[in-house]
Design a protein around this motif. Structure first.
Motif, PDB file in Angstrom:
ATOM      1  N   LYS A  19       0.873  -1.107   0.091  1.00 22.39           N
ATOM      2  CA  LYS A  19       0.210   0.134   0.002  1.00 22.39           C
ATOM      3  C   LYS A  19       0.946   1.201   0.001  1.00 22.39           C
ATOM      4  O   LYS A  19       2.098   1.221   0.826  1.00 22.39           O
ATOM      5  N   VAL A  20       0.382   2.132  -0.673  1.00 23.16           N
ATOM      6  CA  VAL A  20       0.996   3.741  -0.706  1.00 23.16           C
ATOM      7  C   VAL A  20       0.010   4.585  -0.588  1.00 23.16           C
ATOM      8  O   VAL A  20      -1.018   4.597  -1.487  1.00 23.16           O
ATOM      9  N   ALA A  21      -0.123   5.413   0.069  1.00 23.43           N
ATOM     10  CA  ALA A  21      -1.168   6.664   0.301  1.00 23.43           C
ATOM     11  C   ALA A  21      -0.823   8.069   0.454  1.00 23.43           C
ATOM     12  O   ALA A  21       0.648   8.099   0.991  1.00 23.43           O
ATOM     13  N   ALA A  22      -1.293   8.905  -0.003  1.00 21.60           N
ATOM     14  CA  ALA A  22      -0.748  10.295   0.225  1.00 21.60           C
ATOM     15  C   ALA A  22      -2.031  11.285   0.727  1.00 21.60           C
ATOM     16  O   ALA A  22      -3.016  10.902   0.478  1.00 21.60           O
ATOM     17  N   VAL A  23      -1.794  12.110   1.721  1.00 17.70           N
ATOM     18  CA  VAL A  23      -2.839  12.974   2.191  1.00 17.70           C
ATOM     19  C   VAL A  23      -2.265  14.393   2.166  1.00 17.70           C
ATOM     20  O   VAL A  23      -1.255  14.788   2.394  1.00 17.70           O
TER      21      VAL A  23
ATOM     22  N   GLY B 295      -4.966   6.782  -2.494  1.00 20.63           N
ATOM     23  CA  GLY B 295      -3.847   5.737  -2.419  1.00 20.63           C
ATOM     24  C   GLY B 295      -4.210   4.550  -3.383  1.00 20.63           C
ATOM     25  O   GLY B 295      -5.439   4.558  -3.962  1.00 20.63           O
ATOM     26  N   THR B 296      -3.185   3.781  -3.445  1.00 23.79           N
ATOM     27  CA  THR B 296      -3.483   2.392  -3.934  1.00 23.79           C
ATOM     28  C   THR B 296      -2.815   1.351  -3.165  1.00 23.79           C
ATOM     29  O   THR B 296      -1.892   1.390  -2.512  1.00 23.79           O
ATOM     30  N   GLU B 297      -3.470  -0.011  -3.359  1.00 25.83           N
ATOM     31  CA  GLU B 297      -2.949  -1.159  -2.911  1.00 25.83           C
ATOM     32  C   GLU B 297      -3.270  -2.226  -3.789  1.00 25.83           C
ATOM     33  O   GLU B 297      -4.035  -2.433  -4.509  1.00 25.83           O
ATOM     34  N   VAL B 298      -2.121  -3.085  -3.644  1.00 29.65           N
ATOM     35  CA  VAL B 298      -2.314  -4.487  -4.230  1.00 29.65           C
ATOM     36  C   VAL B 298      -2.222  -5.482  -3.290  1.00 29.65           C
ATOM     37  O   VAL B 298      -1.432  -5.621  -2.156  1.00 29.65           O
TER      38      VAL B 298
ATOM     39  N   ASN C 124      -6.581  -2.187  -5.783  1.00 28.56           N
ATOM     40  CA  ASN C 124      -7.633  -1.207  -5.266  1.00 28.56           C
ATOM     41  C   ASN C 124      -6.907   0.179  -5.381  1.00 28.56           C
ATOM     42  O   ASN C 124      -5.727   0.505  -5.388  1.00 28.56           O
ATOM     43  N   VAL C 125      -7.972   1.088  -5.704  1.00 25.65           N
ATOM     44  CA  VAL C 125      -7.561   2.544  -5.851  1.00 25.65           C
ATOM     45  C   VAL C 125      -8.535   2.870  -4.670  1.00 25.65           C
ATOM     46  O   VAL C 125     -10.041   2.782  -4.818  1.00 25.65           O
ATOM     47  N   PHE C 126      -8.264   3.784  -3.752  1.00 31.82           N
ATOM     48  CA  PHE C 126      -9.277   4.579  -2.916  1.00 31.82           C
ATOM     49  C   PHE C 126      -8.822   6.041  -2.821  1.00 31.82           C
ATOM     50  O   PHE C 126      -7.569   6.579  -2.818  1.00 31.82           O
ATOM     51  N   SER C 127     -10.070   7.125  -2.507  1.00 32.38           N
ATOM     52  CA  SER C 127      -9.698   8.253  -2.296  1.00 32.38           C
ATOM     53  C   SER C 127     -11.046   8.638  -1.396  1.00 32.38           C
ATOM     54  O   SER C 127     -12.154   8.296  -1.316  1.00 32.38           O
TER      55      SER C 127
ATOM     56  N   VAL D  98     -12.491   1.540  -5.377  1.00 34.13           N
ATOM     57  CA  VAL D  98     -12.636   1.000  -6.687  1.00 34.13           C
ATOM     58  C   VAL D  98     -11.621  -0.419  -6.764  1.00 34.13           C
ATOM     59  O   VAL D  98     -10.192  -0.061  -6.451  1.00 34.13           O
ATOM     60  N   ALA D  99     -11.999  -1.536  -7.420  1.00 35.96           N
ATOM     61  CA  ALA D  99     -11.217  -2.640  -7.069  1.00 35.96           C
ATOM     62  C   ALA D  99     -11.348  -3.608  -8.392  1.00 35.96           C
ATOM     63  O   ALA D  99     -12.258  -3.337  -9.150  1.00 35.96           O
ATOM     64  N   HIS D 100     -10.347  -4.370  -8.680  1.00 35.71           N
ATOM     65  CA  HIS D 100     -10.292  -5.381  -9.720  1.00 35.71           C
ATOM     66  C   HIS D 100      -9.559  -6.358  -9.563  1.00 35.71           C
ATOM     67  O   HIS D 100      -8.673  -6.635  -8.648  1.00 35.71           O
ATOM     68  N   THR D 101     -10.145  -7.828  -9.582  1.00 38.37           N
ATOM     69  CA  THR D 101      -9.552  -8.948  -9.317  1.00 38.37           C
ATOM     70  C   THR D 101      -9.336  -9.692 -10.628  1.00 38.37           C
ATOM     71  O   THR D 101     -10.021  -9.912 -11.426  1.00 38.37           O
ATOM     72  N   SER D 102      -8.108 -10.288 -10.541  1.00 36.83           N
ATOM     73  CA  SER D 102      -7.615 -11.159 -11.712  1.00 36.83           C
ATOM     74  C   SER D 102      -8.363 -12.463 -11.728  1.00 36.83           C
ATOM     75  O   SER D 102      -8.341 -12.899 -13.003  1.00 36.83           O
ATOM     76  N   LEU D 103      -8.699 -13.018 -10.811  1.00 39.73           N
ATOM     77  CA  LEU D 103      -9.117 -14.436 -10.652  1.00 39.73           C
ATOM     78  C   LEU D 103     -10.349 -14.740 -11.588  1.00 39.73           C
ATOM     79  O   LEU D 103     -10.590 -15.488 -12.373  1.00 39.73           O
TER      80      LEU D 103
END
Length: 716
Positions: free
Chosen positions: A380-384, A396-399, A423-426, A444-449
């Motif tokens: 995860k990495v996020a900025a405020v 931020g975004t997370e995997v 995932n991307v969150f705001s 917002v999220a997306h799954t590869s499976l």
């Protein structure tokens, strides 16, 4: 003489004609007048203050372009540029309130904080280790809070009609996979981590931030200690094991190394047990924690935990003679993470990290040998950014990388799946004033499976009254993957989903806290199936359900000298079609009425803290196959009275004694029934009880440091 009078009159007229009168009324954003505002011309001694009705009059002989300053505590200083050429100027500014972090409204819908850093908290870190019924377990303390259910044959966190799998646990913002120890069926488990690791926590019963996902009911975010106060060693001698922790503290960094060993076998030979143990639970664990300051306002943390353990237990089979099946369990677990937090220029800050969890379970249930491997990697990495004291934006975004494999080694069978999720969150906070805040977020999220994408919106609003109480509302959608034991059979399954709506009232004043909250949850896409694990069939995703009710919480640290107590009550009406049920039923893990009382009293003369806690619910629903219908019966009420005594004979020595279920109540959590009826057509049963009539814990905690005044609670 006549000449002097004429000259004086001339100068008087000149002075008056060169004077400017600035007047008006100072108001706030609500249109209410503000008395006592300091009003002056910048760079001069000319000034005045506003009257009770907000009006003012400022007279000056200054000329040309000048700056008029309006200054009042609690409001933003406002400057107005004007041209002064004599005469009268009307200037009626509207002052905007400054946002004070200590006094401003906060969103409390679905949120309960445990920290020493914020004013409006429900629990503090010390509470987690001193709740008598918790026995030092983090989750045991949270089970005394509103919205939770005590499911004694499980031990995990059940929130507002949700299964334990619907709660996610995070450490420093990063997800912890398999946060609870592996155990046999109907044998309660505990969290793997020592509560002394954490300086605070954020426990949400719903409606939580868009930053967190993969949980339909609850998020528990634990924040680890920064740099400890001093160098010290901590020795723990307990009735179930021993441990040692060494902390080394430098100017800008620290290192803590810990090792623990526990073995319940000797204890279980002394204290009567309800279960038939072949080998009591045992294990060894070790962990290393690193902390490093980065510049003036940054912090980097590293943490690694590993453990190994097991148990052997005979589990009786309804309708059969003898000891039943022997379950031999072994578990190996590792968790590691690195995280950072940094404050940047221009009101920017960043945080994030990388974590991994790796868990291996090996079961031997004759004639079957089973091995499960579960791995989660989370980055995860996020900025405020604080654009002003009123508006801030977090993005931020997370995997996630999920991997699961299960093997039926005795049969040579194996199946597995792997899934990458992005995932991307705001989320934005906007303060209309100190009394009104709005938070809106999107995940917002997306799954590869399965190739599935989804959007989860979140929204909260809070208003603070003049008497300091506040009301909050929260709503949102929450998603999570199907539990791995089902997903490996049906990898095409989409997310299970829940919608939350909450209304909350919160007041924290004069050492007393009042919290009341009503909620509604709507479930969709729940899985239904036939059969049991390894034999699942007819899996469909047509289940649904709801949970609705309200919570009440009162805490008082003021009314009685040296006494702190809190009272909790939760009502949960929950029904769902899920698992192997064919109609809407009340889940066995969701009692309708839940209550708890915790009392702690300090006795200075005895250097002791005495504690007592009482937990109650109205019983657990279960299906009796001898009666028509599903979930057609209920156990007697669950009741547990626990007591504790903490004694501090020396500043660096703590002796803690606790006993759960002091009265020895025979709490029953349900029944196991034989799969076929006996010769009389009756399905025979066995009650599911707690592991022992009561549990007794004795711990001696000695801290070794230079000044001999630190103790095991030093870093809480």
């Amino acid at each position: 003489m006549k000449f002097l009078l004429t000259l004086s009159f001339f100068f008087f007229v000149q002075a008056v004609s060169g004077q400017t009168a600035i007047k008006g009324i100072v108001k706030d954003s609500k249109g209410e007048s503000i008395p006592g505002v300091n009003i002056y011309i910048k760079g001069t001694y000319d000034g005045t203050t506003s009257e009770l009705d907000g009006s003012y009059l400022l007279e000056t002989t200054e000329t040309g372009k000048q700056v008029i300053v309006f200054q009042y505590m609690g409001f933003k200083t406002q400057e107005e540029e004007v041209e002064l050429n004599g005469g009268e100027i009307q200037l009626s500014p509207t002052l905007r309130e400054t946002i004070n972090e200590m006094s401003a409204v906060t969103i409390t819908a679905g949120a309960m904080e445990a920290s020493d850093e914020k004013r409006a908290v429900v629990l503090r870190p010390l509470d987690i280790v001193t709740v008598p019924s918790a026995m030092g377990d983090i989750i045991g303390a949270f089970q005394t809070l509103p919205g939770t259910s005590n499911v004694g044959n499980d031990g995990r966190l059940f929130v507002r009609g949700g299964d334990a799998s619907e709660t996610a646990i995070f450490i420093d913002g990063l997800m912890v996979g398999n946060a609870f120890g592996t155990t046999a069926s109907n044998v309660p488990t505990r969290t793997r981590f020592n509560p002394n690791l954490f300086k605070g926590s954020f426990f949400s019963t719903g409606g939580y931030s868009a930053e967190f996902g993969n949980a339909m009911s609850s998020a528990l975010a634990l924040n680890s200690v920064d740099i400890p106060a001093r160098t010290q060693g901590d020795l723990s001698l307990m009735s179930v094991g021993l441990g040692y922790s060494q902390t080394l503290v430098g100017k800008n960094n620290s290192l803590t190394a810990t090792a623990n060993y526990f073995d319940l076998n000797p204890y279980q030979h002394i204290v009567k047990q309800n279960f038939d143990w072949e080998r009591g639970p045992f294990g060894v664990d070790g962990q290393v924690s690193l902390r490093q300051k980065i510049g003036k306002n940054g912090m980097a943390k590293g943490f690694f935990h590993t453990e190994s353990g097991g148990m052997k237990i005979w589990q009786k089979v309804p309708g059969q003679e003898g000891r039943g099946q022997l379950v031999d369990l072994r578990n190996h677990y590792s968790f590691g993470q690195g995280s950072f937090k940094q404050t940047l220029a221009n009101d920017w800050s960043m945080y994030g990290g990388l974590a991994f969890s790796y868990n291996v379970d090996e079961y031997n249930v004759a004639p079957f040998e089973i091995k499960n491997t579960n791995q989660i990697v989370h980055g995860k990495v996020a900025a405020v950014k604080g654009f002003s004291d009123r508006f801030s934006l977090k993005t931020g975004t997370e995997v996630f990388q999920f991997s699961y494999r299960e093997s039926l080694k005795s049969e040579g069978l194996e199946r597995e799946y792997s899934d990458a999720q992005v995932n991307v969150f705001s989320e934005a906070d906007y303060y209309f004033s100190n009394s009104l805040i709005m938070r809106a977020g999107l995940r917002v999220a997306h799954t590869s499976l399965t190739g599935q994408s989804w959007v989860d919106p979140r929204f909260s609003l809070a208003y603070k009254f003049k008497h300091e109480g506040q009301v909050s509302i929260a709503a949102g959608k929450f998603s999570q993957p199907v539990v791995e034991t089902l997903r490996v059979v049906a990898p095409e399954s989409s997310n299970t989903r829940a919608s939350h709506l909450l209304l909350n009232y919160f007041l924290d004043k004069n050492g007393r806290t009042i919290r009341a909250e009503a909620f509604y949850k709507d479930y969709v896409n729940l899985l239904t199936y036939q059969g049991e694990r390894f034999l699942y069939r007819d899996i469909e995703q047509n289940g649904e359900g709801f949970a609705k009710g309200f919570d009440l919480f009162y805490r008082d640290r003021k009314s009685f000298k040296n006494t702190d107590f809190w009272v909790t009550y939760s009502f949960v009406d929950s029904k769902r079609i899920f698992a192997n049920f064919t109609q809407m039923v009340q889940p066995g893990f969701a009692p309708r009425h839940n209550a708890s009382v915790v009392v702690k009293h300090f006795v200075p003369k005895l250097k002791s803290q005495l504690g007592a806690s009482f937990a109650f619910n109205d019983g657990y629903a279960y299906t009796n196959p001898n009666l028509p219908g599903e979930m057609n019966a209920k156990t007697p009420s669950f009741q547990d009275l626990s007591i504790s005594w903490s004694y501090l004979p020396k500043p660096n020595l703590i002796i803690h004694l606790a006993c759960s279920n002091v009265l020895g109540r025979d709490n029953i959590f349900g029944y196991q029934f034989s799969p076929i009826p006996n010769e009389n057509g009756v399905y025979e049963s066995l009650p599911i009880r707690q592991t022992a009539p009561r549990f007794i814990f004795l711990g001696i905690f000695l801290t070794l440091s230079k000044d001999k005044t630190a103790n095991n609670l030093n870093n809480l």
